[in-house]
Write a protein that holds these residues in place. Structure first.
Motif, PDB file in Angstrom:
ATOM      1  N   GLY A 214       0.815  -1.211   0.000  1.00  0.00           N
ATOM      2  CA  GLY A 214       0.000   0.000   0.000  1.00  0.00           C
ATOM      3  C   GLY A 214       0.846   1.258   0.000  1.00  0.00           C
ATOM      4  O   GLY A 214       0.550   2.229  -0.699  1.00  0.00           O
ATOM      5  N   ILE A 215       1.920   1.260   0.803  1.00  0.00           N
ATOM      6  CA  ILE A 215       2.811   2.419   0.840  1.00  0.00           C
ATOM      7  C   ILE A 215       3.448   2.647  -0.531  1.00  0.00           C
ATOM      8  O   ILE A 215       3.499   3.774  -1.043  1.00  0.00           O
ATOM      9  N   MET A 219       2.713   5.840  -3.035  1.00  0.00           N
ATOM     10  CA  MET A 219       3.805   6.722  -3.471  1.00  0.00           C
ATOM     11  C   MET A 219       3.936   6.711  -4.992  1.00  0.00           C
ATOM     12  O   MET A 219       4.193   7.754  -5.605  1.00  0.00           O
ATOM     13  N   LEU A 220       3.772   5.541  -5.608  1.00  0.00           N
ATOM     14  CA  LEU A 220       3.855   5.475  -7.064  1.00  0.00           C
ATOM     15  C   LEU A 220       2.765   6.311  -7.717  1.00  0.00           C
ATOM     16  O   LEU A 220       3.015   7.029  -8.703  1.00  0.00           O
ATOM     17  N   PHE A 221       1.546   6.230  -7.175  1.00  0.00           N
ATOM     18  CA  PHE A 221       0.421   6.973  -7.753  1.00  0.00           C
ATOM     19  C   PHE A 221       0.659   8.475  -7.663  1.00  0.00           C
ATOM     20  O   PHE A 221       0.517   9.200  -8.663  1.00  0.00           O
ATOM     21  N   GLU A 222       1.044   8.943  -6.459  1.00  0.00           N
ATOM     22  CA  GLU A 222       1.265  10.383  -6.292  1.00  0.00           C
ATOM     23  C   GLU A 222       2.516  10.842  -7.042  1.00  0.00           C
ATOM     24  O   GLU A 222       2.563  11.966  -7.548  1.00  0.00           O
ATOM     25  N   THR A 223       3.523   9.974  -7.119  1.00  0.00           N
ATOM     26  CA  THR A 223       4.732  10.335  -7.861  1.00  0.00           C
ATOM     27  C   THR A 223       4.434  10.468  -9.345  1.00  0.00           C
ATOM     28  O   THR A 223       4.971  11.363 -10.019  1.00  0.00           O
ATOM     29  N   LEU A 461       9.612   8.039  -2.442  1.00  0.00           N
ATOM     30  CA  LEU A 461       9.848   6.871  -3.281  1.00  0.00           C
ATOM     31  C   LEU A 461      11.335   6.706  -3.572  1.00  0.00           C
ATOM     32  O   LEU A 461      11.859   5.578  -3.590  1.00  0.00           O
ATOM     33  N   THR A 462      12.027   7.800  -3.787  1.00  0.00           N
ATOM     34  CA  THR A 462      13.477   7.726  -4.004  1.00  0.00           C
ATOM     35  C   THR A 462      14.180   7.162  -2.780  1.00  0.00           C
ATOM     36  O   THR A 462      15.071   6.308  -2.894  1.00  0.00           O
TER      37      THR A 462
END
Length: 486
Positions: A214-215, A219-223, A461-462
């Motif tokens: 989920g995390i 993060m992928l979606f918002e990134t 994410l980085t």
């Protein structure tokens, strides 16, 4: 009706189900437990399980879905002319949630009645002051239309909770009735209960994986939303960090990445030798009495709050480094520096290295030491050439844990290293890290549709990818040496 009250009712019904299940089992067996397939307690737990679990499941799903549905409906009511100049829809929705929560809190604490909450704001211009009385601060002025939308938000939430409570209670009663009805002499209650417990254990084991997934996906979606608005090349290779919510922002992450790695490297240079040498001494040289005192004292460092370390860096370490090193050498005039944060952070993570390495070294078989000493090696040669290589996989894991702790630290960096995003080799200059900027970009009433806010998810994410790379590297090292000593 509140969620706590609903939960209490469901648990009470579950307790009643347990008692009713036991009594039903004794009744159908003529109070002779030998005739039952399972012990009477299993029938009670079966009834409690069928009473509580369906109700809790529907409550969990409802509480996750309801806010999304209500916010979608309310946001559709907010037109462009209802949004104040210089604001955005996300900020307006944030104020609406605050107003709604403030009214609910006022009713629950008795500050105002439900009828007064329904009529709140009508004929009153001091809406901000009235809400401040119940601890609600607003970012914008609330117009009558927006206040009405907040009332609708609160009413919809309250109605949703009532409907959820009724459904949960009905499900609990139906589960109770079904479990009591199915309680017979031949019913395999133990098998059902054990299957339920097994499912619960599986669910508990999946939570960690699901949370990680989920995390990552969030993060992928918002990134991805961020990279639709900002060039990924400028983000990954940009050397300037200057966010500006009015536009023309420079969001290059290289200064933040450099500060993160620089401060973490200094922390590891401090913590790894001290922690590892302390572990070697306590496990190989120290007597039982000294070890019983020293190890708990070292582990106390891990229990000190990071804000205390930050104040120690700000008040003591920073000025000392400035007065005795930076100023005489002409390297800086500020107490906030990479060296300040790195030294204090290194002290903080010493227990992560020393305690774990100590346990790992003690786990090395004594037969390896005896064989080395029997062949004529000294104790230092045995430690250096036998014990440490055998314990290396675990020591790498301890160092990795310390590195992850250092990379994710925030408070020490804020108070000890400052907030300047720059690239340089001078350890007595102020710098900052990725975690500090993640906090700063998400603090306050921010527009979550703006790239200046979404950049926090790209930074997160980085950081996740960097930590994952450290894990993979450590796994390679662990497997290499484990094959040699197993």
């Amino acid at each position: 009706m509140t969620v706590a009250n609903i939960l209490l009712i469901v648990l009470i019904l579950g307790a009643l189900g347990y008692v009713a299940g036991r009594l039903r089992a004794r009744a159908v067996s003529g109070d002779d437990a030998r005739l039952l397939h399972s012990l009477p307690g299993y029938y009670g737990w079966n009834a409690a399980m069928f009473t509580v679990i369906p109700a809790l499941a529907i409550m969990l799903v409802w509480l996750l879905v309801q806010p999304v549905v209500i916010e979608r409906n309310i946001s559709a009511m907010i037109t462009s002319d209802m949004i104040p100049e210089g604001s955005s829809q996300s900020l307006v929705m944030s104020d609406l949630r605050r107003v709604s929560e403030g009214l609910s809190t006022a009713v629950e604490t008795g500050v105002m009645t439900a009828q007064e909450a329904e009529q709140f704001g009508q004929g009153s211009t001091d809406i901000r002051g009235a809400l401040a009385a119940v601890g609600v601060a607003l970012g914008n002025d609330v117009s009558p239309e927006l206040l009405q939308a907040a009332q609708d938000y609160r009413n919809s939430s309250a109605r949703g909770i009532i409907v959820m409570g009724l459904i949960a209670i009905v499900l609990a009663l139906c589960g109770l009735a079904y479990s009591i009805r199915s309680t017979t002499v031949d019913f395999r209650a133990r098998n059902t209960v054990e299957a339920g417990v097994k499912a619960l254990l599986i669910f508990a084991s999946v939570i960690a994986i699901a949370t990680t997934a989920g995390i990552v996906f969030s993060m992928l979606f918002e990134t991805s939303n961020f990279f639709r608005q900002y060039s990924w090349t400028e983000f990954f290779f940009g050397t300037e960090w200057a966010p500006n919510f009015r536009g023309n922002s420079s969001l290059g992450m290289l200064p933040l990445l450099w500060g993160t790695l620089y401060i973490s490297l200094i922390a590891l240079i401090v913590a790894v030798p001290i922690g590892l040498f302390a572990a070697i001494y306590m496990s190989e040289y120290a007597g039982p009495k000294f070890r019983a005192i020293a190890k708990p004292l070292i582990e106390v460092l891990a229990g000190i709050p990071t804000i205390v370390y930050g104040l120690f860096a700000l008040i003591t370490v920073g000025p000392m480094l400035r007065d005795y090193f930076a100023q005489p050498l002409g390297l800086g005039e500020s107490g906030s520096s990479v060296m300040t944060a790195g030294l204090v952070m290194g002290i903080m993570i010493i227990p992560f290295v020393s305690s774990l390495s100590d346990d790992i070294i003690n786990a090395v078989p004594q037969s390896l030491r005896d064989g080395s000493l029997g062949l004529g090696s000294t104790q230092s040669e045995t430690i250096r050439q036998v014990v440490l290589p055998a314990a290396l996989p675990g020591i790498v894991g301890a160092v990795l844990l310390a590195a992850s702790r250092a990379i994710g630290e925030t408070m020490i960096v804020v108070l000890g290293a400052g907030a300047a995003a720059r690239m340089g080799l001078n350890p007595f200059e102020a710098m900052t890290t990725i975690t500090v900027k993640i906090v700063s970009q998400l603090t306050g009433d921010t527009d979550f549709a703006a790239p200046e806010t979404l950049v926090a998810f790209a930074l997160g994410l980085t950081l996740f990818v960097i930590t994952l790379g450290l894990n993979v590297l450590a796994l390679v090292i662990v497997r290499k040496y484990r094959e040699q000593y197993e």
